[in-house]
Design a protein around this motif. Sequence first.
Motif, PDB file in Angstrom:
ATOM      1  N   CYS A 179     -13.325   1.225   8.056  1.00 37.96           N
ATOM      2  CA  CYS A 179     -14.437   0.276   8.087  1.00 37.96           C
ATOM      3  C   CYS A 179     -14.666  -0.307   9.485  1.00 37.96           C
ATOM      4  O   CYS A 179     -15.787  -0.657   9.845  1.00 37.96           O
ATOM      5  CB  CYS A 179     -14.163  -0.851   7.099  1.00 37.96           C
ATOM      6  SG  CYS A 179     -12.450  -1.434   7.119  1.00 37.96           S
ATOM      7  N   CYS A 180     -13.597  -0.404  10.281  1.00 42.88           N
ATOM      8  CA  CYS A 180     -13.659  -1.132  11.562  1.00 42.88           C
ATOM      9  C   CYS A 180     -13.236  -0.333  12.789  1.00 42.88           C
ATOM     10  O   CYS A 180     -13.439  -0.792  13.905  1.00 42.88           O
ATOM     11  CB  CYS A 180     -12.758  -2.363  11.495  1.00 42.88           C
ATOM     12  SG  CYS A 180     -13.295  -3.569  10.278  1.00 42.88           S
ATOM     13  N   CYS A 191      -7.003  -3.089   5.802  1.00 47.53           N
ATOM     14  CA  CYS A 191      -7.536  -3.193   7.165  1.00 47.53           C
ATOM     15  C   CYS A 191      -7.157  -4.530   7.794  1.00 47.53           C
ATOM     16  O   CYS A 191      -7.458  -5.597   7.250  1.00 47.53           O
ATOM     17  CB  CYS A 191      -9.050  -3.041   7.148  1.00 47.53           C
ATOM     18  SG  CYS A 191      -9.786  -3.294   8.784  1.00 47.53           S
ATOM     19  N   CYS A 224     -10.438  -6.577   9.096  1.00 44.70           N
ATOM     20  CA  CYS A 224     -11.124  -7.279   7.986  1.00 44.70           C
ATOM     21  C   CYS A 224     -10.294  -8.462   7.498  1.00 44.70           C
ATOM     22  O   CYS A 224     -10.839  -9.460   7.051  1.00 44.70           O
ATOM     23  CB  CYS A 224     -11.356  -6.336   6.807  1.00 44.70           C
ATOM     24  SG  CYS A 224     -12.609  -5.091   7.097  1.00 44.70           S
TER      25      CYS A 224
HETATM   26 ZN   LIG Z   1     -12.060  -3.312   8.327  1.00 40.21          ZN
END
Ligand SMILES: [Zn+2]
Length: 264
Positions: free
Chosen positions: A176-177, A237, A240
């Motif tokens: 996601c990051c 994560c 996050c």
């Molecule tokens: Zn993330």
Amino acid sequence: MKLVEKDGVKIFKFDILEDVKHCFSTRVGGVSKGCYESMNLAFRGDERENVLENYDRILALIDSKKEDTVWTRQVHTDNILVVCKKDRGKGLFFERIKDGYDGIITMEEDVVLTAFSADCVLIYFYDRVKKIVGICHSGWRGTVLAIAGKMVEKMVELGSLRENIVCGIAPAIGKCCFQVDDVVIDAFKDKFEFFDKCFEVDKKSKGHYFVDLHSINERILLEAGIKKENIENSRICTKCGSDLFFSHREMGEKRGSLAGFISL
Ligand SMILES: [Zn+2]
């Protein structure tokens, strides 16, 4: 993987490693201040007394003590070192082991292997039969070098059978990051045939991609002969979850460090 809280300190523990002393830290429950708040486990300019107190607090939760820790200098290599009781205290009380090693292994009891992270992947290893533990630091460079697979080979050299090794993949920056550019993508593509399944194009930013380090390291372990059911992948994560974790991508250089510990 589960989050455990005791005496105000929060740690993560792998279900698959319940037979062995271990944890992955969070930033919760320490005494450090400012950008190190609060469970900072590397010096990084923090006050020494606070870091030592943090070690006491977190290691009490896994029935270990700071005098038994062993640090290496992590420099994004695939170098692996086997350590023993005489190495205890290196890093926290004596000079850290000089050359760069991103993987450490021990066959001796009460040697608390310590590795640091703030987004990079830490991978834990335990041979249930031969009683060997290890931990490695695998950022994107270490992942390209497949250090996780080399940890397995080193344990096999020491007498492990692959089917007896269990592995935990700790919280780290998630797909996601973890945005990267072509240079990083090309390094992975050249190295791993399976890589197409482990990244996505960033549709909002030309020339950028999102890479899944958790999945790549799991595939490296599978290719090294670790059984699927013997791998616990947190897929959590750190960016996050920056209320729980120090994240380099979220906070930059002004931050503390997380640590992973494992000991027989
Ligand atoms: Zn993330």
